[in-house]
Design a protein around this motif. Structure first.
Motif, PDB file in Angstrom:
ATOM      1  N   TYR A   1       0.897  -1.080  -0.099  1.00 30.20           N
ATOM      2  CA  TYR A   1       0.082  -0.075   0.122  1.00 30.20           C
ATOM      3  C   TYR A   1       0.880   1.205  -0.244  1.00 30.20           C
ATOM      4  CZ  TYR A   1       0.797  -1.191   5.081  1.00 30.20           C
ATOM      5  OH  TYR A   1       1.575  -1.453   6.194  1.00 30.20           O
TER       6      TYR A   1
ATOM      7  N   GLY B   1      -8.027   2.765  -1.001  1.00 29.50           N
ATOM      8  CA  GLY B   1      -6.530   2.319  -0.920  1.00 29.50           C
ATOM      9  C   GLY B   1      -5.679   3.310  -0.536  1.00 29.50           C
ATOM     10  N   ASP B   2      -5.845   4.513  -0.106  1.00 22.94           N
ATOM     11  CA  ASP B   2      -5.030   5.509   0.608  1.00 22.94           C
ATOM     12  C   ASP B   2      -4.983   5.128   2.077  1.00 22.94           C
ATOM     13  OD1 ASP B   2      -3.379   7.625   1.230  1.00 22.94           O
ATOM     14  OD2 ASP B   2      -4.536   9.164   0.081  1.00 22.94           O
ATOM     15  N   ALA B   3      -3.690   5.026   2.375  1.00 17.40           N
ATOM     16  CA  ALA B   3      -3.592   4.831   3.994  1.00 17.40           C
ATOM     17  C   ALA B   3      -3.310   5.966   5.042  1.00 17.40           C
ATOM     18  CB  ALA B   3      -2.470   3.558   4.097  1.00 17.40           C
TER      19      ALA B   3
END
Length: 363
Positions: A214, A332-334
């Motif tokens: 990620y 999907g952005d952590a």
């Protein structure tokens, strides 16, 4: 920086700032740049990441808010590697300090400084950072898009003159006058060769663990957009790079070894700002506050922050990870990036409204 155990902030006081320079280096009087670094720095500490690039895909999301708040000029403070340059290019400060507990971060910024000083344009900088041949027609690249730059680096083979590139870069770093040990020089060489070997696929990595899927690559960070959809990495614009280059050329981006909750680094920077009659405009703290709460040292950070000359418009730029990230527009952005006025944080802390990290991250 992704959340890790609080013990990662343990400071090893036995590690001196100068890192054990050779006798030959000790015999040389320090340059003004080196003297300023030494006068502001604390003993180095430890953090278990290489941190050659950011793992914060969201780092540009706050730029429109910076513009709306008219956060411009003044002094910039930040932690970590070259995501700071994108904030600097946006804020356009008169001086910048990059403060990090790891001495390795200072060494990495010396590498960036040397390569920026030796590069006329963005494409030349990227070619030297990643060990690719420099195009013969670099002037024609001044208006190139980020995608064209990415394609050039991705398609290019490692230059056969890497050894000469490394030698020239080391000579440029030596001219800065910062005392370096043999271990320091080997670390800089290792860092540069990591960029060269990995290319734009380079990722943030923690010690003893493989890169996480990620985490963004350098390629991803170059192509990232702000909240308005604009590609806003400093390397997306020749004007932005030239501004950063100009500060570097005048020794006005100063890497400092220091803990944000430490005894002297931020205090010394505050005195330097007062001497310049300058005020803080933006302070990029990444997610360092997470570790400060974990180690019980957030109160010392708040005290240090309060002593920095600032204005009602001064802001913190922070990154948030984990369960606090809830942005369905960025699957999907952590990470998530946010701004907070310095005075607001200090006021809420003094009133007892901030007693744990969740009080910051969940606001």
């Amino acid at each position: 920086m992704r959340a890790m155990p609080a013990r990662a902030l343990v400071v090893f006081l036995a590690v001196a700032f100068v890192g054990g320079p050779t006798a030959a280096h000790r015999a040389q009087p320090p340059s003004p740049f080196a003297a300023q670094i030494a006068s502001l720095s604390e003993p180095a500490g430890y953090f278990d990441t290489d941190n050659l690039i950011s793992n914060e895909r969201s780092y540009l999301q706050v730029l429109p808010d910076l513009r709306r708040r008219n956060v411009r000029g003044g002094a910039y403070l930040g932690v970590g590697p070259d995501q700071n340059f994108s904030y600097i290019a946006e804020v356009r400060p008169s001086i910048a300090f990059i403060v990090d507990v790891r001495r390795d971060n200072l060494l990495l910024h010396l590498l960036f400084k040397a390569l920026l000083d030796r590069s006329r344009t963005r494409v030349e900088y990227l070619a030297q950072l990643f060990g690719r041949p420099v195009p013969a027609d670099i002037e024609a690249w001044r208006s190139a898009s980020v995608d064209r730059l990415v394609d050039y680096i991705d398609r290019g083979r490692t230059s056969p003159a890497v050894s000469a590139l490394r030698q020239r870069t080391d000579e440029a770093i030596a001219r800065m006058g910062v005392p370096l040990s043999a271990e320091d020089r080997a670390t800089i060489d290792r860092f540069h060769r990591r960029f060269i070997a990995a290319g734009l696929s380079l990722m943030f990595q923690s010690t003893g663990r493989p890169p996480q899927s990620y985490n963004p690559t350098y390629r991803d960070l170059l192509r990232e957009t702000d909240a308005s959809g604009r590609q806003a990495n400093y390397l997306a614009s020749e004007d932005a790079v030239q501004f950063v280059k100009g500060l570097e050329a005048r020794d006005l981006i100063i890497p400092v070894v220091g803990d944000l909750s430490g005894p002297s680094a931020l205090t010394a920077i505050g005195r330097a700002l007062a001497a310049r009659n300058e005020r803080l405009s933006a302070f990029y703290v990444s997610n360092v506050e997470f570790y400060l709460f974990g180690s019980g040292s957030f109160p010392r950070f708040a005290a240090n922050l309060g002593r920095l000359p600032h204005t009602p418009n001064s802001v913190l730029i922070r990154s948030i990870f984990g369960r606090y990230v809830m942005d369905p527009s960025r699957p999907g952005d952590a990470s998530m990036s946010r701004l907070q006025a310095v005075d607001e944080l200090l006021r809420e802390y003094a009133a007892g409204h901030i007693r744990q990290y969740a009080d910051i991250a969940g606001r």
